[in-house]
Write a protein that holds these residues in place. Structure first.
Motif, mmCIF file in Angstrom:
data_model
loop_
_atom_site.group_PDB
_atom_site.id
_atom_site.type_symbol
_atom_site.label_atom_id
_atom_site.label_comp_id
_atom_site.label_asym_id
_atom_site.label_seq_id
_atom_site.Cartn_x
_atom_site.Cartn_y
_atom_site.Cartn_z
ATOM 1 N N THR A 1 0.820 -1.196 0.000
ATOM 2 C CA THR A 1 0.000 0.000 0.000
ATOM 3 C C THR A 1 0.862 1.256 0.000
ATOM 4 O O THR A 1 1.953 1.295 0.578
ATOM 5 C CB THR A 1 -0.961 0.018 1.208
ATOM 6 O OG1 THR A 1 -1.879 1.114 1.062
ATOM 7 C CG2 THR A 1 -0.225 0.160 2.517
ATOM 8 N N CYS B 1 -1.203 1.556 7.901
ATOM 9 C CA CYS B 1 -2.514 1.545 7.265
ATOM 10 C C CYS B 1 -3.338 0.392 7.831
ATOM 11 O O CYS B 1 -2.955 -0.772 7.705
ATOM 12 C CB CYS B 1 -2.351 1.398 5.749
ATOM 13 S SG CYS B 1 -3.900 1.277 4.846
ATOM 14 N N THR C 1 -8.783 3.225 5.876
ATOM 15 C CA THR C 1 -9.012 3.371 4.438
ATOM 16 C C THR C 1 -10.505 3.498 4.153
ATOM 17 O O THR C 1 -11.294 2.671 4.620
ATOM 18 C CB THR C 1 -8.462 2.150 3.669
ATOM 19 O OG1 THR C 1 -7.078 1.982 3.995
ATOM 20 C CG2 THR C 1 -8.615 2.330 2.176
ATOM 21 N N GLN D 1 -3.043 1.941 -3.923
ATOM 22 C CA GLN D 1 -3.732 1.079 -2.959
ATOM 23 C C GLN D 1 -4.291 -0.177 -3.637
ATOM 24 O O GLN D 1 -4.934 -0.995 -2.977
ATOM 25 C CB GLN D 1 -4.866 1.850 -2.276
ATOM 26 C CG GLN D 1 -4.382 2.995 -1.396
ATOM 27 C CD GLN D 1 -5.511 3.882 -0.912
ATOM 28 O OE1 GLN D 1 -6.574 3.958 -1.536
ATOM 29 N NE2 GLN D 1 -5.303 4.563 0.195
ATOM 30 N N GLU E 1 -7.891 8.254 2.842
ATOM 31 C CA GLU E 1 -7.427 7.853 4.158
ATOM 32 C C GLU E 1 -8.453 8.244 5.219
ATOM 33 O O GLU E 1 -8.775 9.409 5.387
ATOM 34 C CB GLU E 1 -6.058 8.480 4.443
ATOM 35 C CG GLU E 1 -4.974 7.921 3.516
ATOM 36 C CD GLU E 1 -3.613 8.570 3.687
ATOM 37 O OE1 GLU E 1 -3.515 9.554 4.455
ATOM 38 O OE2 GLU E 1 -2.647 8.105 3.051
#
Length: 610
Positions: free
Chosen positions: A76, A309, A335, A357, A471
């Motif tokens: 990612t 993440c 996410t 992503q 995000e």
């Protein structure tokens, strides 16, 4: 009962530690004059990928991709590709790598450490560096603002090449046909140059340069700069075209748990220093992303020092130095995935939207999620994932135990709320880097304390986003205390030292996005005006802070207020002090004023309610 439980845990832990087999790498033939990549794999195989400590004698060891384990691999916030791994810690349990103070030097496009589907991994006592840097570094010899050119002397650590009249470079086996993304550093401060954003050459402009050789390593770059080419003496850094300059992170942690990184120096990487996704319980102690002394290099990692993440459990980052990166010190977030189709009463199709992503595993059966409205980024309803089915690298199908909310629509989003950590970021130093110090987009408790920050952009940024990086999410419990902020936001762009700036299409005056942010007992010693700008926060507290004008640089944005609050609820501003040439303005909009509590006797401030 409690004593029995504690003794049982201690017994299991000590039994596990003493069960680890010590593998002395010197007995396997490691030496400083050959590729030891296959020897590392031999050691892991000898240990059956579990219950072992790989111990290196102190030295300098070289790793090459030719004999490394490889596979197509998604990372990612990086560029996906077929990747090679020097330490393939895949499906491992209770493995420790003890470098003994060694230097690990990497060659070519490879990822030094992959920790995947593993638990109980410890990395300690070594440094990571590359023989060649993943960027071109050049000193400005002369610049001409009228004719829009700059003469540069390229550092010989990177090879140049021409394609027609366009300068490119070759590094680590990559041929980069144009200069690409740029940044400007000042060798006098070893930091990003003051007002650097005026000198940048990015995007389309870097593809259309008209370059010529001036002999030796000297070149003339004629292009369209942001405002003007950088003056003589400053240093340009070029890292090549986007989509081909985030290929080699130093450490990738994915789908793993109970990870400890201790006493590491990451001198360089062609991407991030540490990138972690869908992993649980991570501890970084004395993990330094920094310049190697005497290297002549101006850049450490070409992207973030650390990035997390959709991790969960406890995330602790402490006693670290993060300097001279080409992106943030740390970005901690979830996410948002955007809904493309409502299939039936329980099922949607959704996907990741940013190309870096792609192939991301967003959810699993049993995960708790929230549906998010596109316009305000506010929650619609919670749900439980029944199944997750990947269709391709950017599209998947999600089914839920509950029926979909009646108001849910295409282009709304889903946020996986199971995968958020509690976070401690303490006793760290961030300095000299492009971009921000730390980005926080997590709903669990976050403590940021006893750090020193000095980055070219915002030091602490809160920014939910359903437009670019996608995000998530909204914070709910953040404490920022006992930090020193020194000469931040000096790169030329507009921003605040602490900037609460969720990117929604509209704000609801009675339903703020962020909640419960306490900023107290900090010292802001900086040259420009804007210390705090807050949009859409319920429960913002700014108290017992000291603000001192440093006078280090001329102000870039003298018209901005020192503190500004918009569309907030229940804001408290109390017992702060300001020392400067003029009174510091506090600007509060009408909506925020209704529930504002403010100490009007604070030293050095004037209040402006709009």
């Amino acid at each position: 009962m409690r004593k029995v439980t504690i003794w049982f845990i201690l017994f299991v832990w000590t039994s596990t530690v003493f069960a680890q087999k010590r593998i002395l790498m010197e007995n396997l033939g490691v030496s400083q004059d050959k590729d030891i990549t296959p020897i590392v794999l031999e050691a892991l195989q000898q240990a059956d990928f579990k219950d072992a400590i790989l111990v290196f004698p102190k030295g300098t060891y070289h790793f090459y991709p030719e004999k490394a384990i490889g596979k197509y691999h998604a990372v990612t916030n990086h560029d996906n590709s077929y990747k090679y791994f020097a330490f393939p810690l895949i499906g491992c349990t209770n493995i420790e790598i003890d470098g003994g103070g060694s230097d690990f030097i990497f060659h070519g496009v490879m990822t030094p450490f992959l920790v995947e589907n593993s638990m109980g991994i410890k990395l300690k006592n070594f440094s990571i560096d590359w023989k060649e840097p993943f960027y071109l570094q050049a000193e400005v010899l002369e610049s001409n603002a009228l004719e829009q050119y700059v003469d540069i002397a390229v550092n010989p650590m990177t090879k140049t090449e021409f394609e027609g009249n366009r300068l490119g470079f070759v590094t680590n086996g990559l041929s980069l046909p144009f200069l690409g993304e740029s940044m400007v550093f000042d060798p006098k401060t070893n930091a990003v140059a003051y007002n650097a954003q005026s000198y940048l050459l990015n995007g389309v402009a870097s593809r259309k340069t008209f370059d010529q050789s001036l002999g030796g390593n000297n070149y003339r770059i004629k292009a369209r700069f942001a405002k003007t080419p950088a003056p003589a003496g400053l240093i340009y850094i070029f890292k090549g075209p986007n989509r081909s300059n985030r290929l080699a992170p130093a450490i990738h942690l994915t789908n793993s748990s109970n990870l400890h990184l201790d006493k590491l120096n990451i001198y360089h990487a062609g991407g991030m220093g540490v990138i972690a996704e869908k992993s649980e319980n991570i501890h970084l102690n004395e993990v330094n992303v920094k310049l190697r002394e005497g290297s002549g290099r101006m850049v450490s990692t070409t992207a973030d020092a650390t990035h997390f993440c959709n991790c969960k459990g406890e995330l602790v980052i402490e006693n670290c130095l993060f300097e001279n990166m080409l992106d943030d010190a740390s970005n901690i977030h979830g996410t948002y995935v955007k809904i493309s189709e409502l299939v039936d009463k329980h099922t949607i199709r959704a996907g990741v939207n940013h190309i870096q992503q792609f192939d991301y595993n967003f959810a699993s059966s049993g995960d708790k999620v929230e549906f998010i409205t596109n316009e305000t980024l506010l929650p619609i309803a919670p749900a439980t994932v029944k199944s997750f089915k990947k269709i391709n690298d950017h599209l998947f199908e999600l089914s839920f135990v509950e029926e979909l909310p009646a108001t849910l629509k295409v282009n709304d989003a889903v946020d996986n709320v199971t995968w958020y950590p509690t976070t401690i970021f303490r006793n760290n130093v961030v300095r000299n880097n492009r971009a921000r110090s730390i980005l926080i987009s997590i709903r669990n408790k976050t403590v940021i304390e006893n750090n020193t920050f000095s980055s070219m952009m915002t030091s602490i940024l809160f920014e939910g986003d359903l437009n670019h990086w996608y995000e998530s999410g909204a914070v709910d419990d953040v404490l920022i205390r006992n930090n020193i902020f020194y000469d931040c936001v000096y790169g030329g762009g507009k921003g605040s030292v602490i900037w609460i700036n969720p990117r929604m299409k509209q704000t609801l005056k009675d339903q703020p996005y962020e909640k419960n942010i306490v900023i107290e007992d900090n010292e802001f010693r900086t040259f420009d005006n804007s210390i705090l700008s807050a949009l859409s926060v319920d429960g913002l507290i700014f108290r017992n802070n000291k603000i001192i004008e440093s006078g280090t640089y001329p102000k870039l944005w003298p018209g901005l207020p020192v503190i500004e609050v918009r569309d907030g609820l229940n804001t408290l501003i109390q017992n702060n002090s300001f020392e400067g040439k003029e009174k510091a303005r506090i600007v509060i909009d009408e909506n925020s004023s209704r529930s504002l509590k403010i100490d009007k006797k604070q030293k050095g401030f004037v209040i402006d309610k709009k």
